[in-house]
Write a protein that holds these residues in place. Structure first.
Motif, PDB file in Angstrom:
ATOM      1  N   SER A 105       0.865  -1.155  -0.004  1.00  0.00           N
ATOM      2  CA  SER A 105       0.107  -0.148  -0.200  1.00  0.00           C
ATOM      3  C   SER A 105       0.905   1.402   0.082  1.00  0.00           C
ATOM      4  CB  SER A 105      -0.991  -0.054   1.118  1.00  0.00           C
ATOM      5  OG  SER A 105      -1.813   1.135   1.141  1.00  0.00           O
ATOM      6  N   LEU A 106       1.885   1.162   0.690  1.00  0.00           N
ATOM      7  CA  LEU A 106       2.797   2.468   0.776  1.00  0.00           C
ATOM      8  C   LEU A 106       3.550   2.574  -0.751  1.00  0.00           C
ATOM      9  CD1 LEU A 106       4.615   4.675   2.005  1.00  0.00           C
ATOM     10  CD2 LEU A 106       6.364   2.726   2.600  1.00  0.00           C
ATOM     11  N   ARG A 107       3.855   1.552  -1.131  1.00  0.00           N
ATOM     12  CA  ARG A 107       4.507   1.611  -2.655  1.00  0.00           C
ATOM     13  C   ARG A 107       3.170   2.137  -3.711  1.00  0.00           C
ATOM     14  NH1 ARG A 107       2.963  -1.397  -6.992  1.00  0.00           N
ATOM     15  NH2 ARG A 107       4.401  -1.485  -8.829  1.00  0.00           N
ATOM     16  N   SER A 108       2.000   1.713  -3.719  1.00  0.00           N
ATOM     17  CA  SER A 108       0.905   2.435  -4.101  1.00  0.00           C
ATOM     18  C   SER A 108       0.944   3.975  -3.913  1.00  0.00           C
ATOM     19  CB  SER A 108      -0.442   1.831  -3.948  1.00  0.00           C
ATOM     20  OG  SER A 108      -0.236   0.565  -4.339  1.00  0.00           O
ATOM     21  N   ALA A 109       0.925   4.371  -2.604  1.00  0.00           N
ATOM     22  CA  ALA A 109       1.040   5.889  -2.500  1.00  0.00           C
ATOM     23  C   ALA A 109       2.174   6.557  -2.905  1.00  0.00           C
ATOM     24  CB  ALA A 109       0.875   5.937  -0.829  1.00  0.00           C
ATOM     25  N   ILE A 110       3.011   6.016  -2.912  1.00  0.00           N
ATOM     26  CA  ILE A 110       4.542   6.583  -3.521  1.00  0.00           C
ATOM     27  C   ILE A 110       4.338   6.864  -5.047  1.00  0.00           C
ATOM     28  CG2 ILE A 110       6.971   6.346  -3.971  1.00  0.00           C
ATOM     29  CD1 ILE A 110       7.286   4.991  -1.362  1.00  0.00           C
ATOM     30  N   ASN A 111       3.683   5.925  -5.543  1.00  0.00           N
ATOM     31  CA  ASN A 111       3.582   5.857  -7.208  1.00  0.00           C
ATOM     32  C   ASN A 111       2.598   6.823  -7.390  1.00  0.00           C
ATOM     33  OD1 ASN A 111       5.478   4.054  -7.971  1.00  0.00           O
ATOM     34  ND2 ASN A 111       4.109   2.381  -8.043  1.00  0.00           N
ATOM     35  N   GLN A 112       1.298   6.769  -6.415  1.00  0.00           N
ATOM     36  CA  GLN A 112       0.392   7.720  -6.689  1.00  0.00           C
ATOM     37  C   GLN A 112       0.905   9.418  -6.641  1.00  0.00           C
ATOM     38  OE1 GLN A 112      -2.893   8.482  -3.801  1.00  0.00           O
ATOM     39  NE2 GLN A 112      -4.461   8.289  -5.706  1.00  0.00           N
ATOM     40  N   GLU A 113       1.697   9.418  -5.696  1.00  0.00           N
ATOM     41  CA  GLU A 113       2.423  10.927  -5.525  1.00  0.00           C
ATOM     42  C   GLU A 113       3.320  11.245  -6.811  1.00  0.00           C
ATOM     43  OE1 GLU A 113       3.509  13.053  -1.783  1.00  0.00           O
ATOM     44  OE2 GLU A 113       5.277  11.822  -2.284  1.00  0.00           O
ATOM     45  N   LYS A 114       4.060  10.123  -7.186  1.00  0.00           N
ATOM     46  CA  LYS A 114       4.976  10.516  -8.489  1.00  0.00           C
ATOM     47  C   LYS A 114       4.146  10.759  -9.439  1.00  0.00           C
ATOM     48  CE  LYS A 114       8.099   7.375  -9.299  1.00  0.00           C
ATOM     49  NZ  LYS A 114       8.664   6.013  -9.373  1.00  0.00           N
ATOM     50  N   PHE A 269      -6.412   2.008   2.726  1.00  0.00           N
ATOM     51  CA  PHE A 269      -4.987   2.002   2.437  1.00  0.00           C
ATOM     52  C   PHE A 269      -4.106   2.147   3.483  1.00  0.00           C
ATOM     53  CE2 PHE A 269      -6.869   6.283   0.794  1.00  0.00           C
ATOM     54  CZ  PHE A 269      -6.271   6.899   1.745  1.00  0.00           C
ATOM     55  N   PHE A 270      -2.888   2.329   3.426  1.00  0.00           N
ATOM     56  CA  PHE A 270      -1.789   2.741   4.461  1.00  0.00           C
ATOM     57  C   PHE A 270      -1.860   4.198   4.542  1.00  0.00           C
ATOM     58  CE2 PHE A 270       2.427   3.780   5.470  1.00  0.00           C
ATOM     59  CZ  PHE A 270       2.584   3.212   6.782  1.00  0.00           C
ATOM     60  N   GLY A 271      -1.688   4.791   5.879  1.00  0.00           N
ATOM     61  CA  GLY A 271      -1.774   5.939   6.021  1.00  0.00           C
ATOM     62  C   GLY A 271      -0.311   6.580   6.057  1.00  0.00           C
ATOM     63  N   SER A 272       0.215   6.969   5.133  1.00  0.00           N
ATOM     64  CA  SER A 272       1.665   7.355   4.769  1.00  0.00           C
ATOM     65  C   SER A 272       1.848   8.844   5.292  1.00  0.00           C
ATOM     66  CB  SER A 272       2.324   7.070   3.348  1.00  0.00           C
ATOM     67  OG  SER A 272       1.478   8.247   2.327  1.00  0.00           O
ATOM     68  N   ALA A 273       3.094   9.112   5.252  1.00  0.00           N
ATOM     69  CA  ALA A 273       3.380  10.516   5.745  1.00  0.00           C
ATOM     70  C   ALA A 273       3.850  11.215   4.688  1.00  0.00           C
ATOM     71  CB  ALA A 273       4.612  10.631   6.790  1.00  0.00           C
ATOM     72  N   LEU A 274       3.655  10.743   3.286  1.00  0.00           N
ATOM     73  CA  LEU A 274       3.796  11.356   2.361  1.00  0.00           C
ATOM     74  C   LEU A 274       3.218  12.731   2.179  1.00  0.00           C
ATOM     75  CD1 LEU A 274       3.815   8.523  -0.208  1.00  0.00           C
ATOM     76  CD2 LEU A 274       5.697   9.586   0.648  1.00  0.00           C
ATOM     77  N   LYS A 280      -4.278  15.958   1.047  1.00  0.00           N
ATOM     78  CA  LYS A 280      -5.684  15.614   0.450  1.00  0.00           C
ATOM     79  C   LYS A 280      -6.480  15.206   1.791  1.00  0.00           C
ATOM     80  CE  LYS A 280      -7.838  12.512  -2.836  1.00  0.00           C
ATOM     81  NZ  LYS A 280      -7.460  11.260  -4.094  1.00  0.00           N
ATOM     82  N   THR A 281      -5.901  14.500   2.509  1.00  0.00           N
ATOM     83  CA  THR A 281      -6.834  14.121   3.760  1.00  0.00           C
ATOM     84  C   THR A 281      -6.943  15.127   4.411  1.00  0.00           C
ATOM     85  OG1 THR A 281      -5.835  11.674   3.503  1.00  0.00           O
ATOM     86  CG2 THR A 281      -7.023  12.360   5.535  1.00  0.00           C
ATOM     87  N   ASP A 305       3.863   6.865  11.863  1.00  0.00           N
ATOM     88  CA  ASP A 305       3.745   7.751  13.200  1.00  0.00           C
ATOM     89  C   ASP A 305       4.073   9.111  12.594  1.00  0.00           C
ATOM     90  OD1 ASP A 305       6.554   7.481  12.900  1.00  0.00           O
ATOM     91  OD2 ASP A 305       6.665   6.630  14.840  1.00  0.00           O
ATOM     92  N   GLY A 306       4.742   9.305  11.410  1.00  0.00           N
ATOM     93  CA  GLY A 306       4.937  10.641  10.997  1.00  0.00           C
ATOM     94  C   GLY A 306       3.878  11.579  10.378  1.00  0.00           C
ATOM     95  N   LEU A 307       2.686  10.806  10.252  1.00  0.00           N
ATOM     96  CA  LEU A 307       1.603  11.391   9.460  1.00  0.00           C
ATOM     97  C   LEU A 307       0.765  12.221  10.567  1.00  0.00           C
ATOM     98  CD1 LEU A 307      -0.571  11.717   7.310  1.00  0.00           C
ATOM     99  CD2 LEU A 307      -1.663   9.692   8.182  1.00  0.00           C
TER     100      LEU A 307
END
Length: 333
Positions: A105-114, A269-274, A280-281, A305-307
């Motif tokens: 899920s983190l990989r998906s978030a990074i790709n979405q940000e990219k 999904f995973f709540g990343s700190a991206l 957006k959230t 925990d950085g989010l």
């Protein structure tokens, strides 16, 4: 009001609320205003109860997210992963406190940000992409060249042909309008693109099921609420459009880990700190806290925990029975 736990006007834990004190107080007082916030009935029978629940959490450390993100994301890789690649990622993360579903899920978030931040760069190169494409370079090779989602690269090529946005949208929905070669390359792009893929129906099905399961969980705890669908219908009638519609709007004074919670939104999904998903959230959270006060976001795959979010505490799905969702996902894989 009837009480279960602490009285409605008890604010002895305000010191635990930190910067969210004002939104916490707004959540507590939402039943006491002369005109109640939209979606909260004037008459609630029986009256709202104060309900306290403990919700254990286990966030992923920020330094782990940063390390794992660099290890598992490959240039030009935006699609669904083969089993061998998933096994490879599982081995990479083995010594880190993060699960395979969280990592994927983190990989998906990074790709979405990219995808978001590469849009302008891809469009700036659209003429060169078109030239290479029409000289025989395949869409996946071009996606790797610009490190962007294949469907976005395909859109850029269509734009370079001077097609309007509406025409491109129609062509992607009805590929039969394109040449045979374009149809073939578009199919390849879609199959290799989980980020910009036109068909997101399966993702929405899983997210809807996660929301249903959360509703069942809070019903089992005796907490009353209204759902997003009900709120949307009311707001379309009264406001012309839905714009403050959390997945669950509570009709009881719920406190989770001692923090008032007027509403909950479910994220499958995973709540990343991206940066991109956080902004957006936060924009969504701000719309809810303005009227209802403090709420919570429940992340299906946990969170980092950085989010940091103003006005919403972060929760993972640890206390929830997700067996039905897991069966659903396995049946679709």
């Amino acid at each position: 009001m009837r009480e279960r736990g602490i009285p409605m006007d008890n604010t002895e834990r305000k010191s635990d609320w930190g910067k969210d004190t004002q939104t916490c107080l707004r959540a507590i007082r939402r039943f006491e205003t002369k005109i109640r916030p939209m979606g909260i009935p004037e008459n609630i029978d029986p009256e709202p109860e104060t309900i306290e629940i403990e919700w254990p959490i286990n966030p992923v450390p920020l330094d782990v997210q940063k390390v794992i993100g660099k290890l598992i994301v490959k240039r030009g890789e935006f699609g669904f992963l083969e089993e061998e690649r998933v096994d490879e990622i599982a081995q990479i993360i083995e010594k880190y406190p993060i699960g395979i579903e969280q990592a994927l899920s983190l990989r998906s978030a990074i790709n979405q940000e990219k995808s978001v931040y590469s849009h302008r760069r891809i469009m700036d190169q659209k003429k060169e992409l078109r030239r290479r494409y029409e000289n025989g370079t395949g869409i996946l090779e071009l996606a790797k060249y610009v490190d962007g989602p294949p469907v976005n690269v395909f859109r850029a090529i269509l734009t370079a042909r001077n097609h309007s946005k509406n025409r491109i949208k129609m062509m992607l929905k009805e590929p039969g309008r394109m040449s045979e070669y374009d149809q073939e390359q578009f199919r390849i792009a879609e199959q290799a693109d989980r980020v910009a893929n036109v068909d997101q129906s399966e993702t929405h099905l899983a997210a809807d099921l996660f929301e249903d399961i959360l509703c069942e969980h809070f019903e089992s705890l005796g907490v009353r609420f209204r759902r997003q669908g009900e709120l949307s219908k009311e707001q379309i009638i009264s406001e012309g459009r839905p714009f403050r519609t959390p997945d669950l709007l509570f009709l009881d004074d719920l406190r989770i880990n001692g923090i008032p919670c007027a509403w909950i939104d479910a994220k499958h999904f995973f709540g990343s700190a991206l940066s991109f998903p956080r902004k957006k959230t936060q924009k969504q959270v701000d719309r809810y806290t303005e009227v209802y006060g403090q709420g919570a976001i429940i992340y299906r795959h946990g969170f980092c925990d950085g989010l940091h979010l103003r006005g919403a505490q972060k929760l993972d799905a640890m206390p929830v029975d997700l067996s039905r969702l897991i069966e659903h996902n396995e049946s679709r894989s």
